[in-house]
Design an enzyme around this catalytic site. Sequence first.
Site, PDB file in Angstrom:
ATOM      1  N   GLU A   1      -1.374   2.916 -12.420  1.00  0.00           N
ATOM      2  CA  GLU A   1      -2.058   4.016 -13.126  1.00  0.00           C
ATOM      3  C   GLU A   1      -1.177   4.569 -14.247  1.00  0.00           C
ATOM      4  O   GLU A   1      -1.677   4.993 -15.286  1.00  0.00           O
ATOM      5  CB  GLU A   1      -2.459   5.105 -12.117  1.00  0.00           C
ATOM      6  CG  GLU A   1      -3.614   4.629 -11.241  1.00  0.00           C
ATOM      7  CD  GLU A   1      -3.626   5.183  -9.830  1.00  0.00           C
ATOM      8  OE1 GLU A   1      -2.934   6.179  -9.546  1.00  0.00           O
ATOM      9  OE2 GLU A   1      -4.337   4.592  -8.980  1.00  0.00           O
TER      10      GLU A   1
ATOM     11  N   GLY B   1      -7.963   1.578  -4.876  1.00  0.00           N
ATOM     12  CA  GLY B   1      -9.072   2.529  -4.874  1.00  0.00           C
ATOM     13  C   GLY B   1     -10.449   1.880  -4.930  1.00  0.00           C
ATOM     14  O   GLY B   1     -11.448   2.552  -5.147  1.00  0.00           O
TER      15      GLY B   1
ATOM     16  N   HIS C   1       3.819   2.531 -11.288  1.00  0.00           N
ATOM     17  CA  HIS C   1       2.486   2.446 -10.677  1.00  0.00           C
ATOM     18  C   HIS C   1       1.483   2.006 -11.742  1.00  0.00           C
ATOM     19  O   HIS C   1       1.587   2.404 -12.907  1.00  0.00           O
ATOM     20  CB  HIS C   1       2.082   3.810 -10.090  1.00  0.00           C
ATOM     21  CG  HIS C   1       0.885   3.695  -9.196  1.00  0.00           C
ATOM     22  ND1 HIS C   1      -0.389   3.581  -9.706  1.00  0.00           N
ATOM     23  CD2 HIS C   1       0.772   3.620  -7.849  1.00  0.00           C
ATOM     24  CE1 HIS C   1      -1.240   3.456  -8.695  1.00  0.00           C
ATOM     25  NE2 HIS C   1      -0.562   3.478  -7.555  1.00  0.00           N
TER      26      HIS C   1
ATOM     27  N   GLY D   1      -2.766   4.893  -0.674  1.00  0.00           N
ATOM     28  CA  GLY D   1      -3.342   5.931  -1.521  1.00  0.00           C
ATOM     29  C   GLY D   1      -4.337   6.768  -0.718  1.00  0.00           C
ATOM     30  O   GLY D   1      -3.961   7.652   0.062  1.00  0.00           O
ATOM     31  N   GLY D   2      -5.620   6.496  -0.892  1.00  0.00           N
ATOM     32  CA  GLY D   2      -6.690   7.298  -0.284  1.00  0.00           C
ATOM     33  C   GLY D   2      -6.498   7.596   1.197  1.00  0.00           C
ATOM     34  O   GLY D   2      -6.660   8.742   1.634  1.00  0.00           O
TER      35      GLY D   2
ATOM     36  N   ASN E   1       1.014   7.752  -1.147  1.00  0.00           N
ATOM     37  CA  ASN E   1       0.966   8.220  -2.536  1.00  0.00           C
ATOM     38  C   ASN E   1      -0.283   9.090  -2.689  1.00  0.00           C
ATOM     39  O   ASN E   1      -1.400   8.580  -2.718  1.00  0.00           O
ATOM     40  CB  ASN E   1       0.904   7.005  -3.477  1.00  0.00           C
ATOM     41  CG  ASN E   1       0.729   7.413  -4.931  1.00  0.00           C
ATOM     42  OD1 ASN E   1       0.829   8.596  -5.280  1.00  0.00           O
ATOM     43  ND2 ASN E   1       0.460   6.435  -5.791  1.00  0.00           N
ATOM     44  N   TRP E   2      -0.047  10.381  -2.769  1.00  0.00           N
ATOM     45  CA  TRP E   2      -1.189  11.317  -2.818  1.00  0.00           C
ATOM     46  C   TRP E   2      -1.853  11.352  -4.196  1.00  0.00           C
ATOM     47  O   TRP E   2      -2.927  11.921  -4.343  1.00  0.00           O
ATOM     48  CB  TRP E   2      -0.727  12.734  -2.477  1.00  0.00           C
ATOM     49  CG  TRP E   2      -0.171  12.911  -1.095  1.00  0.00           C
ATOM     50  CD1 TRP E   2       0.041  11.924  -0.150  1.00  0.00           C
ATOM     51  CD2 TRP E   2       0.242  14.140  -0.500  1.00  0.00           C
ATOM     52  NE1 TRP E   2       0.581  12.477   0.990  1.00  0.00           N
ATOM     53  CE2 TRP E   2       0.707  13.845   0.802  1.00  0.00           C
ATOM     54  CE3 TRP E   2       0.278  15.460  -0.930  1.00  0.00           C
ATOM     55  CZ2 TRP E   2       1.186  14.812   1.671  1.00  0.00           C
ATOM     56  CZ3 TRP E   2       0.752  16.442  -0.067  1.00  0.00           C
ATOM     57  CH2 TRP E   2       1.205  16.113   1.219  1.00  0.00           C
ATOM     58  N   LYS E   3      -1.179  10.799  -5.194  1.00  0.00           N
ATOM     59  CA  LYS E   3      -1.689  10.836  -6.580  1.00  0.00           C
ATOM     60  C   LYS E   3      -1.962  12.298  -6.980  1.00  0.00           C
ATOM     61  O   LYS E   3      -1.258  13.199  -6.529  1.00  0.00           O
ATOM     62  CB  LYS E   3      -2.911   9.929  -6.721  1.00  0.00           C
ATOM     63  CG  LYS E   3      -2.618   8.514  -6.180  1.00  0.00           C
ATOM     64  CD  LYS E   3      -3.637   7.485  -6.517  1.00  0.00           C
ATOM     65  CE  LYS E   3      -3.226   6.142  -5.910  1.00  0.00           C
ATOM     66  NZ  LYS E   3      -4.106   5.046  -6.248  1.00  0.00           N
TER      67      LYS E   3
ATOM     68  N   SER F   1      -6.135  -0.321  -1.233  1.00  0.00           N
ATOM     69  CA  SER F   1      -7.181  -0.214  -0.211  1.00  0.00           C
ATOM     70  C   SER F   1      -6.685  -0.604   1.186  1.00  0.00           C
ATOM     71  O   SER F   1      -7.439  -1.160   1.991  1.00  0.00           O
ATOM     72  CB  SER F   1      -8.410  -1.028  -0.598  1.00  0.00           C
ATOM     73  OG  SER F   1      -8.978  -0.511  -1.788  1.00  0.00           O
TER      74      SER F   1
ATOM     75  N   GLU G   1       1.025  -4.111  -5.653  1.00  0.00           N
ATOM     76  CA  GLU G   1      -0.277  -3.447  -5.635  1.00  0.00           C
ATOM     77  C   GLU G   1      -1.199  -4.127  -6.648  1.00  0.00           C
ATOM     78  O   GLU G   1      -1.158  -3.799  -7.840  1.00  0.00           O
ATOM     79  CB  GLU G   1      -0.124  -1.971  -6.030  1.00  0.00           C
ATOM     80  CG  GLU G   1       0.741  -1.172  -5.092  1.00  0.00           C
ATOM     81  CD  GLU G   1       0.393   0.312  -5.136  1.00  0.00           C
ATOM     82  OE1 GLU G   1       0.092   0.868  -4.072  1.00  0.00           O
ATOM     83  OE2 GLU G   1       0.375   0.909  -6.225  1.00  0.00           O
TER      84      GLU G   1
HETATM   85  P1  13P Z   1      -5.564   3.126  -2.471  1.00  0.00           P
HETATM   86  O1  13P Z   1      -4.931   2.967  -1.126  1.00  0.00           O
HETATM   87  O2  13P Z   1      -6.381   4.362  -2.620  1.00  0.00           O
HETATM   88  O3  13P Z   1      -6.284   1.870  -2.888  1.00  0.00           O
HETATM   89  O4  13P Z   1      -4.359   3.314  -3.521  1.00  0.00           O
HETATM   90  C1  13P Z   1      -3.282   2.448  -3.452  1.00  0.00           C
HETATM   91  C2  13P Z   1      -2.236   2.958  -4.357  1.00  0.00           C
HETATM   92  O5  13P Z   1      -2.398   2.977  -5.564  1.00  0.00           O
HETATM   93  C3  13P Z   1      -0.998   3.472  -3.754  1.00  0.00           C
HETATM   94  O6  13P Z   1      -0.011   3.686  -4.708  1.00  0.00           O
END
Ligand code: 13P
Length: 257
Positions: free
Chosen positions: A104, A180, A102, A241-242, A9-11, A220, A174
Amino acid sequence: MRKKIIAGNWKMNTSLQEGKELVNSIAEMIKSKPLKTMPGNPEVILFPPFVHITEILKITKKEKGVTVGAQNCHQSDKGAYTGEVSAMMIKSVGATHVLVGHSERRQYFKEDDNTLAAKVSQALDNKLTPVFCCGESLEERQSEKHFEVVKQQISKSLFWLDVNDFANIIIAYEPVWAIGTGETASPGQAQEMHSFIRNCISEKYGSEAASNTTILYGGSCNAKNAKDLFKNEDVDGGLIGGASLKAGDFFQIINSY
Ligand code: 13P
């Protein structure tokens, strides 16, 4: 049989150029070590920003086992919703999956259980596979409400589906406190929640449906901790994510079964 999946997930990150470079690098690595030769024969799903999807698909369509999804869709089929993107549009450009719920989106865009149920419906109506995200906040875990919260999230947004439609759902657990933050759920915490989710599915749809549901962990997850997370029986992969923004790290995660 459920699948092993690593999703990125590149956000809201990467220019188109950066996104293409990232996917070209991942594709090169997969060429040198094809997915089917890796333990677990994992599938890879990339979730770039909407505007990159078409160009990213041009690269991934040559790679077997790599597909592309969108990070969100609107809950209506079409209409006067300036700035929004429908499930039909996502499908029409060739994407196959969509993230729904998600944390967010829940937090910053106030998406509630009913809205998310409507998004799931839109996705399924348009033959997209929803990757439904659930997870508790830090406060909810500290007050030991995490099981209750996750059960509510999946019950309200998913458990109205019939068993045939539910078979198309992928779940991503999640925990919000792990996203993050660098603070990953321990392998034990992840397994405990994944097994709880599978039990909830079993109670609702039966043991076969539960055993066939892919449940990913996100929060993470990185090249160092992925192996320990993925070796748990009920953890079928990751929503990253990251670490999905670094080709080498993401490839190492794909290779962590
Ligand atoms: P991180 O891996 O950056 O913690 O993000 C996880 C995430 O929200 C994937 O959708």
